[in-house]
Design a protein around this motif. Structure first.
Motif, PDB file in Angstrom:
ATOM      1  N   UNK A 442       0.628  -1.352   0.042  1.00  0.00           N
ATOM      2  CA  UNK A 442       0.355   0.184   0.288  1.00  0.00           C
ATOM      3  C   UNK A 442       0.992   1.353   0.357  1.00  0.00           C
ATOM      4  N   UNK A 443       2.367   1.447   0.718  1.00  0.00           N
ATOM      5  CA  UNK A 443       2.936   2.358   0.306  1.00  0.00           C
ATOM      6  C   UNK A 443       3.396   2.417  -0.621  1.00  0.00           C
ATOM      7  N   UNK A 444       3.915   1.671  -1.376  1.00  0.00           N
ATOM      8  CA  UNK A 444       4.330   1.748  -2.983  1.00  0.00           C
ATOM      9  C   UNK A 444       3.225   2.588  -3.893  1.00  0.00           C
ATOM     10  N   UNK A 445       2.216   1.722  -3.609  1.00  0.00           N
ATOM     11  CA  UNK A 445       0.870   1.987  -4.126  1.00  0.00           C
ATOM     12  C   UNK A 445       0.759   3.579  -3.909  1.00  0.00           C
ATOM     13  N   UNK A 446       0.397   4.644  -3.036  1.00  0.00           N
ATOM     14  CA  UNK A 446       0.426   5.988  -2.648  1.00  0.00           C
ATOM     15  C   UNK A 446       1.195   6.391  -3.658  1.00  0.00           C
ATOM     16  N   UNK A 447       2.452   6.141  -3.595  1.00  0.00           N
ATOM     17  CA  UNK A 447       3.564   6.904  -3.791  1.00  0.00           C
ATOM     18  C   UNK A 447       3.407   7.280  -5.133  1.00  0.00           C
ATOM     19  N   UNK A 448       3.362   5.743  -6.159  1.00  0.00           N
ATOM     20  CA  UNK A 448       2.616   5.642  -7.264  1.00  0.00           C
ATOM     21  C   UNK A 448       1.701   6.296  -7.877  1.00  0.00           C
ATOM     22  N   UNK A 449       0.572   6.867  -7.424  1.00  0.00           N
ATOM     23  CA  UNK A 449      -1.107   6.944  -7.581  1.00  0.00           C
ATOM     24  C   UNK A 449      -1.037   8.864  -6.920  1.00  0.00           C
ATOM     25  N   UNK A 450      -0.100   8.385  -5.768  1.00  0.00           N
ATOM     26  CA  UNK A 450      -0.278  10.447  -5.356  1.00  0.00           C
ATOM     27  C   UNK A 450      -1.957   9.866  -3.831  1.00  0.00           C
ATOM     28  N   UNK A 451      -1.929   8.852  -3.593  1.00  0.00           N
ATOM     29  CA  UNK A 451      -3.399   9.591  -3.176  1.00  0.00           C
ATOM     30  C   UNK A 451      -2.924   8.542  -1.520  1.00  0.00           C
ATOM     31  N   UNK A 452      -3.551   9.029  -0.295  1.00  0.00           N
ATOM     32  CA  UNK A 452      -3.240   8.366   0.436  1.00  0.00           C
ATOM     33  C   UNK A 452      -3.514   7.060   1.075  1.00  0.00           C
ATOM     34  N   UNK A 453      -2.818   6.817   1.843  1.00  0.00           N
ATOM     35  CA  UNK A 453      -2.888   4.784   2.579  1.00  0.00           C
ATOM     36  C   UNK A 453      -4.208   4.956   2.602  1.00  0.00           C
ATOM     37  N   UNK A 454      -4.777   5.925   3.196  1.00  0.00           N
ATOM     38  CA  UNK A 454      -6.210   6.393   4.064  1.00  0.00           C
ATOM     39  C   UNK A 454      -7.122   6.041   2.573  1.00  0.00           C
ATOM     40  N   UNK A 455      -7.200   6.825   1.877  1.00  0.00           N
ATOM     41  CA  UNK A 455      -7.759   6.735   0.600  1.00  0.00           C
ATOM     42  C   UNK A 455      -7.813   5.766  -0.242  1.00  0.00           C
ATOM     43  N   UNK A 456      -6.790   4.609  -0.221  1.00  0.00           N
ATOM     44  CA  UNK A 456      -6.274   3.982  -1.361  1.00  0.00           C
ATOM     45  C   UNK A 456      -7.308   2.883  -0.426  1.00  0.00           C
ATOM     46  N   UNK A 457      -7.111   2.173   0.884  1.00  0.00           N
ATOM     47  CA  UNK A 457      -7.780   1.828   1.507  1.00  0.00           C
ATOM     48  C   UNK A 457      -9.140   1.249   1.684  1.00  0.00           C
ATOM     49  N   UNK A 458      -9.854   2.688   1.327  1.00  0.00           N
ATOM     50  CA  UNK A 458     -11.352   3.148   1.703  1.00  0.00           C
ATOM     51  C   UNK A 458     -11.717   2.825   0.418  1.00  0.00           C
ATOM     52  N   UNK A 459     -10.824   3.403  -1.043  1.00  0.00           N
ATOM     53  CA  UNK A 459     -10.990   2.679  -2.427  1.00  0.00           C
ATOM     54  C   UNK A 459     -11.265   0.719  -2.462  1.00  0.00           C
TER      55      UNK A 459
END
Length: 469
Positions: A442-459
């Motif tokens: 999730x940390x790498x996904x947040x860096x790549x997408x520009x979204x925060x980890x909390x927002x990514x987890x919601x999605x």
């Protein structure tokens, strides 16, 4: 004595935390990975889970669905690192009881753990959801039980309630359950369809009018606010209100007073407010499309209903219950079901949720009313095709047969629903590609997408995607 599970890969912490739990009189279980945590949750009845976010085999929040589905539904305390500024926000948005930042010292752990156990004891003493009047609310999934627990809390108060969830999840059913279990159950439950309120007539509809107030007003008429006096006012699809009508509502909600059209005196109404929406009101308020002050008054208690794809264990019960009702309505013998019928239902994503499921079942019954037992072949082609795609027997882009395509063209959905579904499809595909590229980190996904980890987890949670490697 409580049973505590610590999910953390630090063996030194295991020893120090174990000593603390023994002093407090609790039993400690330890898991060094997500997979070990799953095994412990399946085997033991636990009271509290302390969950580290960074584990060797994935992101700690991937374990939350297993925690919520575990025996006794233990409380969760998130353990965050000092280098993780998003940890506190993630803990709150994931429904955790609390969060603790490392290092886990006795002082940091003891109070949150004690409070979580006190809360758990108080929750067990409350009126259980099983004694609620819950007509037509079917399901025993942990997510549904949590919503029913909130219904019980709401029914014991007069606080405003906001029911949120996707289209077709049963928001009005939950609003009616709050009313039916409250002290106001003997009075009216008044529904206001906010999407259909005409702006030119809104004051007459809501406030009522006196005779002669305008052409055609041949007698006094009470408005919806007055009809709800002593009962519950349900504002359905409140996110569709125009700014002018939002202001009108806010004035009445502040003091319960209003003046009928053409009248010189004010009236009052003592109603309980329940609102529902499938939209993100906080995002709308941030964009200036919804009044902040109105939102604050609506969300004293918030009940967020799960999508049907998030509680597949309830699909069998829902299908049997509704099919029996349909058979009774149409005077047909009760239907039997092949096990494969339920497997296909559970594999489908149900974009329209429970309403979509019920509509499909009625279609199946009417088309195959003479069949004593229902099999997958009796289901619509689009549902069976998704099952094939899940099992890898059909490619995602594979064309439908001509006759299926004809029926699909005949059933064109409304533009708003089509746009929402198209957007969700794009988001889902992007998130899948993102997970694959980041290998579930999730940390790498947040860096790549520009979204925060909390927002990514919601999605990820919204679309039922797992970050498991």
């Amino acid at each position: 004595m409580a049973h505590i599970l610590l999910v953390d890969d630090d063996p030194i912490l295991r020893e120090t935390f174990g000593a603390l739990m023994r002093r407090l009189g609790h039993t400690l279980y330890w898991a060094g990975s997500i997979e070990q945590g799953r095994l412990t949750l399946a085997r033991e009845r636990l009271d509290v889970v302390l969950l580290d976010l960074n584990l060797p085999d994935g992101y700690g929040l991937d374990l939350l669905p297993d925690v919520k589905a575990a025996m006794g539904a233990p409380e969760v305390i998130i353990v965050t690192g000092q280098e993780d500024p998003e940890g506190a926000a993630i803990a709150i948005k994931s429904g955790a009881w609390d969060y603790i930042q490392k290092p886990l010292t006795p002082n940091r752990v003891t109070l949150p753990l004690t409070r979580a156990l006190e809360y758990r004891a108080q929750k067990a003493a409350r009126r259980p959801p099983s004694v609620l009047k819950r007509e037509a609310i079917i399901g025993t999934a942990p997510a549904m039980e949590a919503c029913l627990d909130l219904v019980a809390q709401a029914a014991d108060s007069d606080a405003a309630v906001l029911v949120t969830g996707e289209t077709g999840t049963g928001k009005e059913l939950f609003a009616r359950a709050i009313h039916a279990n409250s002290a106001r159950a003997v009075s009216n439950f008044v529904v206001v369809d906010c999407a259909a309120l005409p702006e030119s007539l809104v004051e007459s509809v809501l406030f009522g009018h006196v005779k002669g107030a305008f052409t055609g007003a041949d007698r006094d008429r009470d408005g919806l606010f007055k009809l709800a006096d002593g009962g519950t006012l349900f504002l359905d699809e409140i996110g569709e209100l125009s700014p002018a009508i939002q202001k009108t509502f806010l004035r009445v909600l502040q003091d319960g007073r209003f003046r009928p059209v053409g009248s010189k005196r004010e009236l009052s109404s003592d109603f309980r407010l329940v609102a529902a929406t499938n939209r993100d009101l906080a995002a709308m308020a941030a964009a200036g499309a919804f009044r902040d002050d109105l939102l604050y008054r609506l969300r004293t208690i918030v009940i967020t209903l799960p999508a049907l794809r998030q509680r597949p264990e309830d699909i069998r019960q829902l299908a049997i219950h509704h099919m029996n009702r349909l058979c009774s309505r149409y005077g047909l013998p009760t239907k039997g079901f092949a096990e494969e019928f339920f497997q296909v239902l559970c594999a489908y994503s149900w974009p329209g949720n429970v309403r979509d499921l019920f509509g499909t079942l009625e279609r199946v019954l009417l088309q195959h009313r003479g069949e004593p037992v229902l099999y997958p072949k009796h289901l619509p082609d689009e549902i069976r095709l998704q099952m094939l795609r899940v099992t890898g027997l059909c490619e995602p882009g594979e064309a439908l047969r001509p006759e299926t395509a004809d029926s699909a063209r005949a059933a064109v959905m409304p533009w708003k629903d089509y746009r929402r579904q198209a957007l969700e499809d794009v988001e889902r595909h992007y998130l899948r590609d993102l997970l694959e590229a980041s290998r579930g980190n999730v940390v790498r996904a947040a860096q790549a997408s520009g979204l925060s980890p909390s927002r990514l987890y919601d999605l990820f949670r919204k679309y039922g995607l797992s970050t498991r490697p």
